[in-house]
Design an enzyme around this catalytic site. Structure first.
Site, mmCIF file in Angstrom:
data_model
loop_
_atom_site.group_PDB
_atom_site.id
_atom_site.type_symbol
_atom_site.label_atom_id
_atom_site.label_comp_id
_atom_site.label_asym_id
_atom_site.label_seq_id
_atom_site.Cartn_x
_atom_site.Cartn_y
_atom_site.Cartn_z
ATOM 1 N N SER A 18 0.846 -1.184 0.000
ATOM 2 C CA SER A 18 0.000 0.000 0.000
ATOM 3 C C SER A 18 0.886 1.240 0.000
ATOM 4 O O SER A 18 1.666 1.434 -0.926
ATOM 5 C CB SER A 18 -0.952 -0.030 1.203
ATOM 6 N N HIS A 45 -2.797 -0.830 -3.361
ATOM 7 C CA HIS A 45 -4.032 -0.097 -3.082
ATOM 8 C C HIS A 45 -4.099 1.166 -3.941
ATOM 9 O O HIS A 45 -3.525 2.192 -3.592
ATOM 10 C CB HIS A 45 -4.096 0.287 -1.601
ATOM 11 N N ASP A 136 -4.367 -4.715 5.780
ATOM 12 C CA ASP A 136 -4.779 -5.571 4.666
ATOM 13 C C ASP A 136 -3.641 -6.526 4.330
ATOM 14 O O ASP A 136 -2.469 -6.146 4.302
ATOM 15 C CB ASP A 136 -5.130 -4.723 3.441
#
Length: 344
Positions: A18, A45, A136
C-alpha cells in the site's frame, strides 16, 4: 523469458502493498530474473484511480508486466498487476477479476488474492507483504500459512510505512522477515526450488469445500446474499434490538428510535427507494457527463467521441431496471399497502 503456462500447481508469488508500495515494487521487480519459474501477482491499493504501475515495472526490469484480463491464463515469468477498482484472484491456471465488495476499505484488496491463491495452489504459494498502512494482507497471509505456503514480510524498520508488515508479524508465523533488498534473491531461490508441480493434499480439498473459515467462505471476493448480522435502524444506521410489548414486536436502537414491525417494514422500503433513486441519479449524471464529453470530442475532431457515446448509452440502459424496482408492487405483510411516513 518464460512464456509458457505454468504447471497445475506452480510457484505463485503473491505480493501485497500500500503506502510506499510503488517504489518498493519497482525495486523488487527490477532484480527478478528474466527466467523466473513463477508467476508474480501484485496488489497495490490504488482504488479506482488510473494505474501506470505496469508501465513502470516494464521499464524497471526484464519481466513483462500488465493488468490482466478476466479469464486470462497464468504464464510463467510474468507480473500481473491488479487493475483499478477490481479485485484480482486466481484459480488453477486462470486469473479472475471482480468488482466485488471492498475489503479493508480497498478494491483491489490484498486479502482476496492471497485467499484465492491459498485455496487454489496450497503449499505452492509464496505470500509477500510489503510497506503499507493498516493491516490488509494479514488475514490472507494467515490462510497462505494454513495451506502450507510460505509467508514473507518486509522488515518494518525497512518499510516506508511499517503498519502492514507489523500487523503480519503480530498475527502470522512468518517464514522470512527481511529488508526489501534481500527479497529478489530470496524469491528467486524459493521459486527455483519449488517450480516442479506439487500435489495438493486431499484433506485440504475437503477443508476448502466445507469452508476453512466457516460455511460459505467466499474465496473470490464476490457479493453474497448471506443473512445480515443485524437489522439496522433506518434513522441512524444503528443495530436494532427486538423486544415485545404483549404480542407486539418492536425494534429499538441504542439511541432510542423505536419501530413496530409494520412501520419498520415501511421505513425499510423508504430507505430502499431513496437508495435506488440515488443510483438512478448517479447514472443519469454519468450519462450527462459522457454526453458532454462526446460533444467535446466531436468538436475537437478527436477519436474518443464514440467511446463516450457508448458509455452514455450504457449508463442510460441501467436506469430502466432500477426504475422497475421503484414502481413495482411490493408485498407488504400484515399491512394495507405501504404506511405513509413523513420524511425526517
Amino acid at each position: 523469458m518464460n512464456d509458457q503456462p505454468l504447471p497445475a500447481v506452480p510457484t505463485i508469488i503473491a505480493i501485497g502493498t500500500s503506502a510506499g508500495g510503488v517504489e518498493a515494487i519497482r525495486a523488487l521487480v527490477a532484480q527478478l530474473p528474466e527466467d523466473l519459474p513463477a508467476a508474480v501477482f501484485v496488489v497495490l491499493h490504488i482504488g479506482a484511480h488510473k494505474s501506470e504501475l505496469p508501465w513502470l515495472l516494464n521499464r524497471a526490469g526484464p519481466l513483462p508486466a500488465s493488468h490482466p484480463a478476466d479469464g486470462e491464463p497464468i504464464l510463467a515469468g510474468r507480473v500481473y498487476v491488479a487493475p483499478p477498482d477490481h479485485h484480482m484472484t486466481v484459480d488453477l491456471g486462470i486469473i479472475h477479476l471482480t468488482k466485488g465488495p471492498r475489503e479493508n476499505w480497498a478494491r483491489p484488496a490484498i486479502d482476496p488474492l492471497l485467499r484465492s491463491a491459498a485455496a487454489a495452489y496450497g503449499s505452492a504459494v509464496v505470500g509477500v507483504i510489503l510497506t503499507g498502512g493498516l493491516n490488509d494482507g494479514t488475514a490472507g497471509l494467515i490462510e497462505v500459512k494454513q495451506h502450507g505456503g510460505i509467508a514473507i514480510v518486509q522488515d518494518p524498520m525497512d518499510a516506508a510505512n511499517p503498519s502492514m508488515p507489523r500487523s503480519a508479524l503480530a498475527h502470522v508465523a512468518v517464514d522470512h522477515c527481511v529488508p526489501l533488498a534481500e527479497m529478489p534473491r530470496l524469491l528467486t531461490g524459493i521459486a527455483s526450488g519449488r517450480a516442479t508441480p506439487a500435489r495438493i493434499d486431499k484433506r485440504m480439498s475437503v477443508t476448502l469445500e466445507t469452508g476453512a473459515n466457516g460455511p460459505g467462505k467466499d474465496m473470490d471476493a464476490q457479493f453474497t446474499q448471506q443473512h445480515p448480522v443485524a437489522v439496522t435502524c433506518p434513522d441512524c444506521g444503528g443495530a436494532l434490538r427486538e423486544t415485545e410489548t404483549g404480542s407486539l414486536a418492536q425494534y429499538t436502537c441504542h439511541i432510542g428510535h423505536v419501530y413496530t414491525a409494520d412501520v419498520m417494514l415501511a421505513a425499510q422500503f423508504v430507505a430502499l427507494e431513496r437508495a435506488i433513486e440515488a443510483a438512478m441519479r448517479a447514472l443519469g449524471e454519468r450519462a450527462e457527463l459522457c454526453r458532454q464529453m462526446a460533444v467535446r470530442a466531436d468538436g475537437q475532431k478527436g477519436d474518443g467521441g464514440e467511446s463516450w457515446t457508448a458509455a452514455m448509452h450504457e449508463a442510460l440502459e441501467q436506469v430502466t431496471p432500477l426504475r422497475t424496482l421503484v414502481v413495482r408492487e411490493w408485498i407488504h405483510p400484515d399491512s394495507e399497502g405501504v404506511p405513509r411516513l413523513s420524511d425526517p
